[in-house]
Design a protein around this motif. Structure first.
Motif, mmCIF file in Angstrom:
data_model
loop_
_atom_site.group_PDB
_atom_site.id
_atom_site.type_symbol
_atom_site.label_atom_id
_atom_site.label_comp_id
_atom_site.label_asym_id
_atom_site.label_seq_id
_atom_site.Cartn_x
_atom_site.Cartn_y
_atom_site.Cartn_z
ATOM 1 N N THR A 7 0.829 -1.203 0.000
ATOM 2 C CA THR A 7 0.000 0.000 0.000
ATOM 3 C C THR A 7 0.859 1.248 0.000
ATOM 4 O O THR A 7 0.651 2.173 -0.806
ATOM 5 N N GLU A 8 1.833 1.307 0.890
ATOM 6 C CA GLU A 8 2.681 2.499 0.971
ATOM 7 C C GLU A 8 3.515 2.672 -0.292
ATOM 8 O O GLU A 8 3.736 3.796 -0.754
ATOM 9 N N GLN A 9 3.981 1.572 -0.878
ATOM 10 C CA GLN A 9 4.717 1.670 -2.141
ATOM 11 C C GLN A 9 3.829 2.207 -3.248
ATOM 12 O O GLN A 9 4.253 3.033 -4.061
ATOM 13 N N MET A 10 2.586 1.739 -3.305
ATOM 14 C CA MET A 10 1.669 2.151 -4.354
ATOM 15 C C MET A 10 1.335 3.633 -4.252
ATOM 16 O O MET A 10 1.227 4.328 -5.257
ATOM 17 N N LEU A 11 1.175 4.113 -3.031
ATOM 18 C CA LEU A 11 0.762 5.498 -2.827
ATOM 19 C C LEU A 11 1.931 6.474 -2.871
ATOM 20 O O LEU A 11 1.725 7.684 -2.916
ATOM 21 N N SER A 12 3.153 5.968 -2.848
ATOM 22 C CA SER A 12 4.328 6.840 -2.870
ATOM 23 C C SER A 12 4.463 7.534 -4.217
ATOM 24 O O SER A 12 4.362 6.909 -5.271
ATOM 25 N N ARG A 13 4.670 8.828 -4.185
ATOM 26 C CA ARG A 13 4.848 9.606 -5.421
ATOM 27 C C ARG A 13 6.309 9.923 -5.715
ATOM 28 O O ARG A 13 6.655 10.349 -6.791
ATOM 29 N N GLY A 14 7.156 9.694 -4.726
ATOM 30 C CA GLY A 14 8.572 9.969 -4.922
ATOM 31 C C GLY A 14 9.351 8.689 -5.115
ATOM 32 O O GLY A 14 8.787 7.637 -5.436
ATOM 33 N N PRO A 15 10.672 8.745 -4.901
ATOM 34 C CA PRO A 15 11.498 7.532 -5.003
ATOM 35 C C PRO A 15 11.030 6.472 -4.002
ATOM 36 O O PRO A 15 10.620 6.793 -2.888
ATOM 37 N N LYS A 16 11.062 5.218 -4.409
ATOM 38 C CA LYS A 16 10.602 4.140 -3.552
ATOM 39 C C LYS A 16 11.522 3.987 -2.340
ATOM 40 O O LYS A 16 12.746 4.026 -2.469
ATOM 41 N N THR A 17 10.915 3.801 -1.175
ATOM 42 C CA THR A 17 11.675 3.611 0.050
ATOM 43 C C THR A 17 12.443 2.296 -0.017
ATOM 44 O O THR A 17 11.884 1.259 -0.359
ATOM 45 N N GLN A 18 13.709 2.339 0.308
ATOM 46 C CA GLN A 18 14.558 1.154 0.220
ATOM 47 C C GLN A 18 14.483 0.283 1.463
ATOM 48 O O GLN A 18 14.564 -0.939 1.378
ATOM 49 N N ASN A 19 14.334 0.906 2.632
ATOM 50 C CA ASN A 19 14.330 0.144 3.885
ATOM 51 C C ASN A 19 13.218 0.680 4.787
ATOM 52 O O ASN A 19 13.317 1.800 5.309
ATOM 53 N N MET A 20 12.182 -0.109 4.952
ATOM 54 C CA MET A 20 10.973 0.375 5.607
ATOM 55 C C MET A 20 10.374 -0.703 6.502
ATOM 56 O O MET A 20 10.542 -1.899 6.265
ATOM 57 N N MET A 21 9.678 -0.262 7.521
ATOM 58 C CA MET A 21 8.888 -1.174 8.354
ATOM 59 C C MET A 21 7.470 -0.644 8.457
ATOM 60 O O MET A 21 7.247 0.569 8.607
ATOM 61 N N ILE A 30 10.439 -3.916 4.203
ATOM 62 C CA ILE A 30 11.066 -3.737 2.893
ATOM 63 C C ILE A 30 12.547 -3.514 3.148
ATOM 64 O O ILE A 30 12.934 -2.575 3.854
ATOM 65 N N LEU A 31 13.378 -4.394 2.601
ATOM 66 C CA LEU A 31 14.834 -4.284 2.753
ATOM 67 C C LEU A 31 15.465 -4.219 1.373
ATOM 68 O O LEU A 31 15.164 -5.039 0.505
ATOM 69 N N ASN A 32 16.333 -3.214 1.184
ATOM 70 C CA ASN A 32 16.987 -3.003 -0.113
ATOM 71 C C ASN A 32 15.975 -2.935 -1.255
ATOM 72 O O ASN A 32 16.194 -3.453 -2.345
ATOM 73 N N GLY A 33 14.830 -2.303 -0.986
ATOM 74 C CA GLY A 33 13.841 -2.049 -2.024
ATOM 75 C C GLY A 33 12.883 -3.187 -2.305
ATOM 76 O O GLY A 33 12.014 -3.058 -3.171
ATOM 77 N N LEU A 51 18.585 -2.462 12.090
ATOM 78 C CA LEU A 51 18.502 -2.634 10.635
ATOM 79 C C LEU A 51 18.740 -1.335 9.869
ATOM 80 O O LEU A 51 18.802 -1.347 8.647
ATOM 81 N N SER A 52 18.864 -0.214 10.589
ATOM 82 C CA SER A 52 19.068 1.098 9.970
ATOM 83 C C SER A 52 17.975 1.391 8.938
ATOM 84 O O SER A 52 18.242 1.617 7.752
ATOM 85 N N LEU A 53 16.744 1.386 9.394
ATOM 86 C CA LEU A 53 15.598 1.604 8.519
ATOM 87 C C LEU A 53 15.391 3.096 8.254
ATOM 88 O O LEU A 53 15.673 3.941 9.102
ATOM 89 N N ASP A 54 14.858 3.394 7.067
ATOM 90 C CA ASP A 54 14.625 4.785 6.677
ATOM 91 C C ASP A 54 13.284 5.304 7.183
ATOM 92 O O ASP A 54 13.157 6.457 7.582
ATOM 93 N N VAL A 55 12.269 4.454 7.092
ATOM 94 C CA VAL A 55 10.899 4.881 7.376
ATOM 95 C C VAL A 55 10.178 3.817 8.187
ATOM 96 O O VAL A 55 10.377 2.617 7.975
#
Length: 391
Positions: free
Chosen positions: A199-213, A239-242, A301-305
């Motif tokens: 869902t979050e990937q689909m709704l993202s309008r910018g670059p895809k998050t590489q590392n997310m929980m 999501i790890l490494n995209g 895990l050094s997550l971005d989001v």
């Protein structure tokens, strides 16, 4: 219909996927980003346009030197649609979304213990599929596939539910096989928290998050049985490494607090065992315990989001606040962590929408080739050939 060879099939899907992901993109950008010859891109786009899968959007702005405006390309959103179904111990959500992710139809249905005992999991799944097919027929749009999101361990590649304690599925269930007599289209099965990542990937309008929980927290009955107490149920999507991370045996994301110990029957410590209401002190204590667990994983895990969803927004905001505090508190170095922690983009329908988004991700996937440049053997046709068959 012209039969595509492996290389053409691959290049077509690379272009089609990028057009789908970018929402709007020019031929020049496609050639540059994919490192393809412009004539190859032009030829493939012509085929996609002829087959009504892609089309030209409005022209962009001219460059600083003037000249011809770039013509953007976009997916034909109404070419077909994808369906999403969530089944949990309390409710079933269904939705239809077009190829650009716009919701065309949605419905929520309560699941009572008596009805679950009578229909069972497959009975509700059949009902959800029938609702989606009827809605697609009314809207006169082709239903290309259905995604199913549930709490529990799911082998998404094999289309199997390994086990779902919340839905009383103990011995596994081959959904793809059991539902085939009821559904002639592809059905993809996924864990509910991982659906939320889609869902979050689909709704993202910018670059895809590489590392997310994604922290899926829900206050609901533990199982669809009479007198089942409500409690805080938590699952994690990563999501790890995209890429969506499934882990060994597709068990990634199953959660139990590091503070848990017997005799607690919940996912948390005995002090947080039963959360009857989200407004009492036990809920606050449980939120804080959850935040410590999440912060540990985020820092390790050094997550971005990090997204928190599933639960009512005011409670999600409270959990977000505690997670932010714990990330800073548990970080051992001097410089500040830059992890973004926020509430989810969608609340109640995040799982069903993400299940449909997973279908779209599969439909617009790039075929894998072996070392000889041949498409790896698969029991199903390539995504492009399947899309063409929907016409």
């Amino acid at each position: 219909m012209r039969v595509l060879n492996s290389l053409t099939d691959l290049n077509t899907m690379r272009i089609l996927r990028l057009v789908w992901q970018a929402k709007k993109i020019s031929r020049v950008e496609l050639a540059s980003m994919l490192k393809m010859d412009k004539s190859t891109v032009t030829k493939i786009i012509a085929d996609l346009s002829q087959n009504n899968l892609a089309r030209e959007a409005e022209a962009g702005a001219s460059g600083p030197q003037g000249g011809r405006k770039p013509v953007f390309l976009e997916i034909n959103a109404s070419y077909a649609c994808a369906g999403g179904i969530e089944i949990n111990p309390q409710r079933m959500y269904v939705c239809l979304e077009d190829f650009c992710g716009t919701i065309l139809y949605e419905k929520m249905q309560e699941i009572a213990p008596d009805s679950y005992a009578q229909k069972g999991f497959l009975g509700f799944l059949k009902e959800g599929i029938e609702l989606l097919q009827a809605a697609a027929d009314r809207l006169r749009i082709k239903l290309a596939g259905i995604g199913l999101g549930i709490p529990g361990m799911v082998d998404s590649d094999g289309g199997r539910i390994i086990q779902s304690i919340p839905l009383l599925i103990e011995d596994g269930l081959d959904v793809a096989k059991d539902i085939q007599p009821l559904c002639k289209m592809p059905v993809f099965v996924e864990n509910d928290a991982r659906c939320c990542c889609y869902t979050e990937q689909m709704l993202s309008r910018g670059p895809k998050t590489q590392n997310m929980m994604y922290v899926l927290a829900e206050h609901r009955p533990l199982q669809p049985i009479k007198d089942s107490p409500k409690n805080l149920s938590v699952g994690l999507g990563l999501i790890l490494n995209g890429k969506i991370y499934h882990g060994a045996y597709s068990t990634a994301g199953e959660f139990r607090s590091v503070f848990w110990n017997s005799p607690s029957k919940s996912q948390f410590s005995p002090a947080c065992e039963i959360v009857k209401s989200l407004d009492d002190q036990t809920a606050v204590q449980t939120f804080r315990e959850l935040a410590k667990n999440i912060a540990f994983l985020v820092n390790t895990l050094s997550l971005d989001v990090v997204y928190v969803g599933g639960i009512e927004k005011k409670y999600a905001e409270e959990i977000v606040k505690y997670i932010r505090e714990q990330i800073v508190y548990l970080w051992p170095y001097g410089w500040n962590k830059t992890t973004v922690v926020s509430t989810a983009s969608v609340s109640q329908r995040s799982v069903s929408y993400g299940a449909g988004a997973k279908v779209l991700d599969k439909l617009f996937s790039v075929p894998e080739l072996d070392e000889g440049g041949r498409r790896r053997k698969s029991p199903s046709p390539s995504p492009y050939r399947y899309l063409l068959s929907l016409r």
